[in-house]
Design a protein around this motif. Sequence first.
Motif, PDB file in Angstrom:
ATOM      1  N   UNK A 107      45.227  43.504  27.305  1.00  8.82           N
ATOM      2  CA  UNK A 107      46.426  44.054  26.671  1.00  8.82           C
ATOM      3  C   UNK A 107      47.650  43.184  26.916  1.00  8.82           C
ATOM      4  N   UNK A 108      47.504  42.221  27.818  1.00  4.95           N
ATOM      5  CA  UNK A 108      48.580  41.286  28.104  1.00  4.95           C
ATOM      6  C   UNK A 108      48.251  39.879  27.602  1.00  4.95           C
ATOM      7  N   UNK A 109      47.133  39.744  26.889  1.00  2.00           N
ATOM      8  CA  UNK A 109      46.789  38.473  26.264  1.00  2.00           C
ATOM      9  C   UNK A 109      46.033  37.491  27.132  1.00  2.00           C
ATOM     10  N   UNK A 110      45.468  37.966  28.255  1.00  2.00           N
ATOM     11  CA  UNK A 110      44.707  37.058  29.109  1.00  2.00           C
ATOM     12  C   UNK A 110      43.528  37.793  29.735  1.00  2.00           C
ATOM     13  N   UNK A 111      42.593  36.999  30.233  1.00  3.94           N
ATOM     14  CA  UNK A 111      41.450  37.531  30.971  1.00  3.94           C
ATOM     15  C   UNK A 111      41.279  36.728  32.254  1.00  3.94           C
ATOM     16  N   UNK A 112      40.719  37.402  33.234  1.00  2.93           N
ATOM     17  CA  UNK A 112      40.424  36.758  34.509  1.00  2.93           C
ATOM     18  C   UNK A 112      39.013  36.200  34.420  1.00  2.93           C
ATOM     19  N   UNK A 113      38.832  34.959  34.852  1.00  2.00           N
ATOM     20  CA  UNK A 113      37.508  34.340  34.816  1.00  2.00           C
ATOM     21  C   UNK A 113      36.546  35.116  35.713  1.00  2.00           C
ATOM     22  N   UNK A 114      35.273  35.072  35.371  1.00  2.00           N
ATOM     23  CA  UNK A 114      34.238  35.891  36.006  1.00  2.00           C
ATOM     24  C   UNK A 114      34.244  35.799  37.530  1.00  2.00           C
ATOM     25  N   UNK A 115      34.446  34.629  38.071  1.00  2.00           N
ATOM     26  CA  UNK A 115      34.397  34.451  39.526  1.00  2.00           C
ATOM     27  C   UNK A 115      35.506  35.203  40.257  1.00  2.00           C
ATOM     28  N   UNK A 116      36.541  35.617  39.545  1.00  2.00           N
ATOM     29  CA  UNK A 116      37.695  36.263  40.176  1.00  2.00           C
ATOM     30  C   UNK A 116      37.945  37.681  39.677  1.00  2.00           C
ATOM     31  N   UNK A 117      37.035  38.239  38.880  1.00  2.00           N
ATOM     32  CA  UNK A 117      37.256  39.561  38.275  1.00  2.00           C
ATOM     33  C   UNK A 117      37.411  40.683  39.291  1.00  2.00           C
ATOM     34  N   UNK A 118      36.807  40.556  40.446  1.00  2.00           N
ATOM     35  CA  UNK A 118      36.927  41.613  41.454  1.00  2.00           C
ATOM     36  C   UNK A 118      38.135  41.410  42.373  1.00  2.00           C
ATOM     37  N   UNK A 119      38.847  40.320  42.196  1.00  2.00           N
ATOM     38  CA  UNK A 119      40.034  40.034  43.003  1.00  2.00           C
ATOM     39  C   UNK A 119      41.239  40.746  42.395  1.00  2.00           C
ATOM     40  N   UNK A 120      41.942  41.568  43.159  1.00  2.00           N
ATOM     41  CA  UNK A 120      43.147  42.225  42.626  1.00  2.00           C
ATOM     42  C   UNK A 120      44.149  41.181  42.130  1.00  2.00           C
ATOM     43  N   UNK A 121      44.863  41.504  41.053  1.00  2.00           N
ATOM     44  CA  UNK A 121      45.801  40.541  40.466  1.00  2.00           C
ATOM     45  C   UNK A 121      46.885  40.093  41.450  1.00  2.00           C
ATOM     46  N   UNK A 122      47.341  40.983  42.297  1.00  2.00           N
ATOM     47  CA  UNK A 122      48.337  40.575  43.302  1.00  2.00           C
ATOM     48  C   UNK A 122      47.769  39.496  44.211  1.00  2.00           C
ATOM     49  N   UNK A 123      46.550  39.695  44.642  1.00  2.00           N
ATOM     50  CA  UNK A 123      45.899  38.712  45.508  1.00  2.00           C
ATOM     51  C   UNK A 123      45.622  37.415  44.741  1.00  2.00           C
ATOM     52  N   UNK A 124      45.224  37.533  43.497  1.00  2.00           N
ATOM     53  CA  UNK A 124      44.967  36.359  42.664  1.00  2.00           C
ATOM     54  C   UNK A 124      46.259  35.573  42.441  1.00  2.00           C
ATOM     55  N   UNK A 125      47.345  36.294  42.182  1.00  2.00           N
ATOM     56  CA  UNK A 125      48.645  35.633  42.015  1.00  2.00           C
ATOM     57  C   UNK A 125      49.017  34.855  43.275  1.00  2.00           C
ATOM     58  N   UNK A 126      48.825  35.459  44.443  1.00  2.00           N
ATOM     59  CA  UNK A 126      49.137  34.791  45.701  1.00  2.00           C
ATOM     60  C   UNK A 126      48.216  33.591  45.935  1.00  2.00           C
ATOM     61  N   UNK A 127      46.968  33.731  45.539  1.00  2.00           N
ATOM     62  CA  UNK A 127      46.007  32.638  45.658  1.00  2.00           C
ATOM     63  C   UNK A 127      46.435  31.460  44.765  1.00  2.00           C
ATOM     64  N   UNK A 128      46.860  31.762  43.557  1.00  2.00           N
ATOM     65  CA  UNK A 128      47.327  30.732  42.625  1.00  2.00           C
ATOM     66  C   UNK A 128      48.558  30.039  43.197  1.00  2.00           C
ATOM     67  N   UNK A 129      49.500  30.824  43.708  1.00  2.00           N
ATOM     68  CA  UNK A 129      50.716  30.251  44.273  1.00  2.00           C
ATOM     69  C   UNK A 129      50.389  29.348  45.460  1.00  2.00           C
ATOM     70  N   UNK A 130      49.455  29.782  46.294  1.00  2.00           N
ATOM     71  CA  UNK A 130      49.053  28.987  47.464  1.00  2.00           C
ATOM     72  C   UNK A 130      48.388  27.671  47.026  1.00  2.00           C
ATOM     73  N   UNK A 131      47.496  27.745  46.055  1.00  2.00           N
ATOM     74  CA  UNK A 131      46.836  26.525  45.570  1.00  2.00           C
ATOM     75  C   UNK A 131      47.814  25.589  44.881  1.00  2.00           C
TER      76      UNK A 131
END
Length: 152
Positions: A107-131
């Motif tokens: 509904x926001x125009x994006x999808x999370x890749x399969x390897x990260x689908x179980x990762x909460x978006x907040x955690x994924x955002x922090x992971x992206x920022x860290x990387x």
Amino acid sequence: MIPRVVTPCIGVCSTALGDDVCRGCKRYSHEVIDWNSYTDKQKQIIDERLDGFLIQVMSHKLSICDAAVLQWQCQTQRVRYPAHKSPFIWLFQLLRAGAGQISETVQFGFVVDAAYRTTPLLQLRDMIDREFYLLSEAHYQRYIGMYIHSDK
């Protein structure tokens, strides 16, 4: 015409604490210090490097399925986004502003890749920022730091 490059500063500067790379904006310490003296072209080069690093990290974890929907959501949610840049940059701004409020990513125009689908978006955002930070830091160490620190 490319819009004027604004400072990437997000008000979380760690270079004052001695970091070579800012944990907030991911610029190198000398770029933070000298930003106002740079030409528009110099600022553009820095901005393009940062965008490239962020897009690289984002594209390994997320896919844009509908850029128009993403843009509409950014506008609806009143998220500041640079319309002239990659939708991945818009998406990062959206995640920064409200990753915890997004439950249906399509509904926001994006999808999370399969390897990260179980990762909460907040955690994924922090992971992206860290990387993003680690990529900037590695680039600094490889191409800048080795010359600056060898002079000391």
